[in-house]
Design a protein around this motif. Structure first.
Motif, PDB file in Angstrom:
ATOM      1  N   GLY A   7      59.328  50.997 -26.919  1.00 57.70           N
ATOM      2  CA  GLY A   7      60.465  50.671 -26.066  1.00 57.70           C
ATOM      3  C   GLY A   7      61.750  50.878 -26.834  1.00 57.70           C
ATOM      4  O   GLY A   7      61.748  51.314 -27.989  1.00 57.70           O
ATOM      5  N   GLU A   8      62.845  50.558 -26.197  1.00 53.81           N
ATOM      6  CA  GLU A   8      64.140  50.579 -26.877  1.00 53.81           C
ATOM      7  C   GLU A   8      64.305  49.250 -27.604  1.00 53.81           C
ATOM      8  O   GLU A   8      63.610  48.269 -27.315  1.00 53.81           O
ATOM      9  CB  GLU A   8      65.258  50.802 -25.861  1.00 53.81           C
ATOM     10  N   ARG A   9      65.198  49.184 -28.570  1.00 53.65           N
ATOM     11  CA  ARG A   9      65.371  47.989 -29.412  1.00 53.65           C
ATOM     12  C   ARG A   9      65.522  46.725 -28.564  1.00 53.65           C
ATOM     13  O   ARG A   9      64.871  45.714 -28.814  1.00 53.65           O
ATOM     14  CB  ARG A   9      66.581  48.174 -30.337  1.00 53.65           C
ATOM     15  N   MET A  10      66.381  46.743 -27.535  1.00 55.93           N
ATOM     16  CA  MET A  10      66.598  45.557 -26.705  1.00 55.93           C
ATOM     17  C   MET A  10      65.301  45.144 -26.004  1.00 55.93           C
ATOM     18  O   MET A  10      64.984  43.956 -25.912  1.00 55.93           O
ATOM     19  CB  MET A  10      67.696  45.820 -25.675  1.00 55.93           C
ATOM     20  N   GLN A  11      64.533  46.120 -25.514  1.00 50.38           N
ATOM     21  CA  GLN A  11      63.272  45.813 -24.838  1.00 50.38           C
ATOM     22  C   GLN A  11      62.282  45.175 -25.810  1.00 50.38           C
ATOM     23  O   GLN A  11      61.591  44.210 -25.454  1.00 50.38           O
ATOM     24  CB  GLN A  11      62.677  47.088 -24.248  1.00 50.38           C
ATOM     25  N   LEU A  12      62.226  45.686 -27.039  1.00 53.18           N
ATOM     26  CA  LEU A  12      61.305  45.125 -28.026  1.00 53.18           C
ATOM     27  C   LEU A  12      61.728  43.723 -28.456  1.00 53.18           C
ATOM     28  O   LEU A  12      60.879  42.860 -28.687  1.00 53.18           O
ATOM     29  CB  LEU A  12      61.187  46.051 -29.230  1.00 53.18           C
ATOM     30  N   ASN A  13      63.019  43.479 -28.521  1.00 56.17           N
ATOM     31  CA  ASN A  13      63.494  42.121 -28.830  1.00 56.17           C
ATOM     32  C   ASN A  13      63.102  41.150 -27.719  1.00 56.17           C
ATOM     33  O   ASN A  13      62.678  40.027 -27.998  1.00 56.17           O
ATOM     34  CB  ASN A  13      65.004  42.111 -29.051  1.00 56.17           C
TER      35      ASN A  13
END
Length: 164
Positions: free
Chosen positions: A147-153
């Motif tokens: 995923g993108e960084r925000m999604q993984l966070n």
């Protein structure tokens, strides 16, 4: 992780933390720059398992090692691969993660976070590629996610807390 900070008048400052795996550490930073690190018994909160005392220089060296400043294991160098804004990352589920005992579909991971679980690797190295909605999380699993960084966070928050 649960972190608490306490002022110790005339002594310095105390930091108490419980890690995601349930370990309890107490770190006292003395006014004279000494650091005491206490490893406490999780079953008996007042029972100390071990202690280490470091001077200022030793504490800085140890913190650099722990932070990965002085050495980054080859595995960690390859652990995160960035493809434009897509990131593939490995996440280990700790015993205190609130997702343990829940199913992928129950947490509605893809819709809630936008991240995708590509595979799950068990403690015994068994692999489940593209696990379905019925797959149940257990402690010690390693998830291969994308995923993108925000999604993984968001995914990490969901896995740790069981909710967003």
């Amino acid at each position: 992780m649960d972190l608490r900070e306490t002022e110790l008048p005339g002594i310095g400052r105390k930091y108490s933390l419980i890690t995601r795996s349930g370990e309890k550490l107490v770190i006292v930073v003395h006014n004279d720059e000494r650091r005491d690190i206490f490893h406490m018994n999780p079953d008996e909160p007042d029972d100390m398992l071990s202690v280490a005392t470091l001077d200022d220089e030793e504490a800085r060296v140890v913190s650099a090692i722990i932070a990965g400043i002085t050495y980054k294991p080859k595995f960690l160098e390859n652990q995160e691969i960035a493809l434009d804004s897509l990131i593939i990352e490995w996440i280990r589920l700790e015993p205190l993660s609130k997702c343990v005992g829940k199913r992928i579909g129950e947490l509605d991971i893809r819709r809630t976070t936008g991240a995708t679980i590509l595979a799950v690797v068990g403690k015994d190295k068994t692999k489940h590629i593209n696990p379905g909605a019925e797959y149940m999380f257990t402690a010690g699993l390693t998830l291969v996610v994308a995923g993108e960084r925000m999604q993984l966070n968001l995914l990490k928050t969901l896995l740790l807390n069981g909710t967003l």
